[in-house]
Design an enzyme around this catalytic site. Structure first.
Site, PDB file in Angstrom:
ATOM      1  N   ARG A 102       0.875  -1.180   0.000  1.00 29.50           N
ATOM      2  CA  ARG A 102       0.000   0.000   0.000  1.00 29.50           C
ATOM      3  C   ARG A 102       0.902   1.217   0.000  1.00 29.50           C
ATOM      4  NH1 ARG A 102      -5.253   1.465   3.576  1.00 29.50           N
ATOM      5  NH2 ARG A 102      -6.105   0.098   1.987  1.00 29.50           N
ATOM      6  N   HIS A 129      -7.361   0.688  -6.411  1.00 28.29           N
ATOM      7  CA  HIS A 129      -7.627  -0.122  -5.215  1.00 28.29           C
ATOM      8  C   HIS A 129      -8.330  -1.416  -5.667  1.00 28.29           C
ATOM      9  CE1 HIS A 129      -7.920  -1.209  -1.161  1.00 28.29           C
ATOM     10  NE2 HIS A 129      -8.729  -0.294  -0.677  1.00 28.29           N
ATOM     11  N   GLN A 132     -10.236  -3.839  -3.146  1.00 28.85           N
ATOM     12  CA  GLN A 132     -11.534  -3.331  -2.704  1.00 28.85           C
ATOM     13  C   GLN A 132     -12.590  -3.548  -3.782  1.00 28.85           C
ATOM     14  OE1 GLN A 132     -12.352  -1.732   0.422  1.00 28.85           O
ATOM     15  NE2 GLN A 132     -14.362  -2.259  -0.395  1.00 28.85           N
ATOM     16  N   ASP A 219     -17.066   7.453  -1.759  1.00 32.25           N
ATOM     17  CA  ASP A 219     -15.815   7.305  -1.009  1.00 32.25           C
ATOM     18  C   ASP A 219     -15.483   8.695  -0.457  1.00 32.25           C
ATOM     19  OD1 ASP A 219     -13.376   6.427   0.001  1.00 32.25           O
ATOM     20  OD2 ASP A 219     -12.354   6.454  -1.934  1.00 32.25           O
ATOM     21  N   CYS A 259     -16.430   1.868   0.678  1.00 29.05           N
ATOM     22  CA  CYS A 259     -15.270   1.030   1.008  1.00 29.05           C
ATOM     23  C   CYS A 259     -14.828   1.197   2.460  1.00 29.05           C
ATOM     24  CB  CYS A 259     -14.113   1.323   0.056  1.00 29.05           C
ATOM     25  SG  CYS A 259     -13.461   2.998   0.200  1.00 29.05           S
ATOM     26  N   ARG A 287     -13.849  -8.346   1.731  1.00 32.24           N
ATOM     27  CA  ARG A 287     -12.421  -8.109   1.488  1.00 32.24           C
ATOM     28  C   ARG A 287     -11.639  -9.379   1.805  1.00 32.24           C
ATOM     29  NH1 ARG A 287     -10.223  -3.026   1.614  1.00 32.24           N
ATOM     30  NH2 ARG A 287      -8.365  -4.185   0.976  1.00 32.24           N
TER      31      ARG A 287
HETATM   32  N1  NVA Z   1      -9.811   6.858  -1.465  1.00 35.32           N
HETATM   33  C1  NVA Z   1      -9.482   6.422  -0.123  1.00 35.32           C
HETATM   34  C2  NVA Z   1      -9.761   4.955   0.039  1.00 35.32           C
HETATM   35  C3  NVA Z   1      -9.464   4.408   1.415  1.00 35.32           C
HETATM   36  C4  NVA Z   1      -9.698   2.942   1.510  1.00 35.32           C
HETATM   37  C5  NVA Z   1      -8.017   6.736   0.161  1.00 35.32           C
HETATM   38  O1  NVA Z   1      -7.178   6.526  -0.733  1.00 35.32           O
HETATM   39  O2  NVA Z   1      -7.702   7.204   1.244  1.00 35.32           O
HETATM   40  N1   CP Z   2     -11.270   0.069   2.497  1.00 35.92           N
HETATM   41  C1   CP Z   2     -10.000  -0.043   2.911  1.00 35.92           C
HETATM   42  O1   CP Z   2      -9.078  -0.312   2.146  1.00 35.92           O
HETATM   43  O2   CP Z   2      -9.836   0.120   4.250  1.00 35.92           O
HETATM   44  P1   CP Z   2      -8.437   0.284   5.037  1.00 35.92           P
HETATM   45  O3   CP Z   2      -7.858   1.597   4.639  1.00 35.92           O
HETATM   46  O4   CP Z   2      -8.849   0.227   6.473  1.00 35.92           O
HETATM   47  O5   CP Z   2      -7.535  -0.868   4.671  1.00 35.92           O
END
Ligand code: NVA
Ligand code: CP
Length: 303
Positions: A102, A129, A132, A219, A259, A287
């Site tokens: 990540r 992502h 997800q 989101d 998500c 997930r």
């Molecule tokens: N768009 C959000 C998704 C979090 C799971 C982010 O990147 O923070």
């Molecule tokens: N939706 C998602 O990826 O959650 P986290 O940021 O908690 O992993």
């Protein structure tokens, strides 16, 4: 399938195979049927951003499959002090059976896959992502019984979630409509893909995008790494909320997904999140099942 880097890389058949295996693994887990398909395998999980769902579901998933997962915070790794990704990839490939990462730049994930010799899974970048979105598609199919021909609506920022949902849903035969403010559109590569495939519409008014939708998704307005823009984004995105007014335009039995984490009162009202809590928390659970399917496909099955 050698890696899971972004939805653009997957064929419709590969997505379908993952979803079918995810359903099977979910059934087995619910019925106490053990599936230790990754006995002796180790997944390294590199996190440059926070996570609740991704970290826990990957770690538990590996455990349930008979393997183990290592949490590797970039604060502690040499990559956080500037060791090149090319070297990190080649070193980790000698210890691990797979890497989940990540991070911010999609390029870093692609480079890890390029220079390493083990499967790489994108656990979220600014661009994509995919884990997800596989869980989202699994959840929609579970509730609606199919994906083909359904309409998905995404309201909000042209971020990693919007990018990945557009591609994943179109590949599964869904129609997609998005609503976003000017200047916050999805990535150009995604728009080009959507234009080629067809079945995609972009609106400035969420009500237009929601019309006759089977599933409405949103989101956060400010993603991880955009914290400093949060106040400015709150003003720009003010009209881009899932609420009663917008949902009047969707089908009466439309699902709502998120998500998570959610910012109640911003991209979704408290009432709307709670009214659809069953779907949203099933989505979070999925997930685990969808990622276990990805892990089995990448780490256990012969290419
Ligand atoms: N768009 C959000 C998704 C979090 C799971 C982010 O990147 O923070
Ligand atoms: N939706 C998602 O990826 O959650 P986290 O940021 O908690 O992993």
């Amino acid at each position: 399938m050698n890696h899971l880097l972004k939805m653009l890389d997957l064929t419709p058949a590969q997505i379908n195979d993952i979803l079918n295996l995810a359903d099977q693994l979910k059934y087995e887990q619910k019925h106490g049927i053990s599936h230790r398909l990754l006995e002796g395998k180790t997944l390294g999980m590199i996190f440059q951003k926070s996570s609740t769902r991704t970290r826990v579901s990957f770690e538990v998933g590996m455990y349930q499959l008979g393997g183990q997962a290592l949490f590797l915070s970039s604060n502690d790794l040499q990559i956080g002090r500037g060791e090149p990704v090319e070297d990190t990839a080649r070193v980790l490939s000698r210890y691990l059976d797979g890497i989940m990462i990540r991070t911010y730049e999609q390029r870093e994930v692609e480079d890890l896959a390029k220079y390493g010799s083990i499967p790489v899974i994108n656990g979220l970048t600014d661009f994509a992502h995919p884990c997800q979105v596989l869980a989202d598609l699994m959840t929609i199919r579970e509730v609606k019984g199919r994906l083909d021909g359904l309409k998905l609506c995404f309201i909000g920022d042209g971020n990693n979630m919007m990018n990945s949902l557009i591609v994943g849903a179109l590949k599964c035969g869904m129609k997609v409509a998005v609503a976003c403010p000017e200047g916050y559109e999805p990535d150009r590569s995604v728009i080009e893909f959507a234009a080629q495939v067809g079945g995609f519409e972009m609106y400035r008014d969420p009500r237009g995008a929601a019309r006759a939708a089977d599933v409405v998704i949103t989101d956060v307005w400010a993603s991880m790494g955009q914290e400093e823009e949060a106040a400015q984004r709150r003003a720009i995105f003010a009209g881009f909320q899932i609420n009663d007014e917008v949902m009047k335009y969707a089908k009466s039995d439309a699902m709502v997904l998120h998500c998570l984490p959610a910012h109640r009162g911003e991209e979704i009202t408290v009432a709307m999140l709670e009214a659809h809590a069953n779907e949203i928390f099933e989505e979070a659970e999925n997930r685990l099942h969808a990622q276990k399917a990805v892990l089995v496909k990448l780490l256990a099955e012969k290419k």
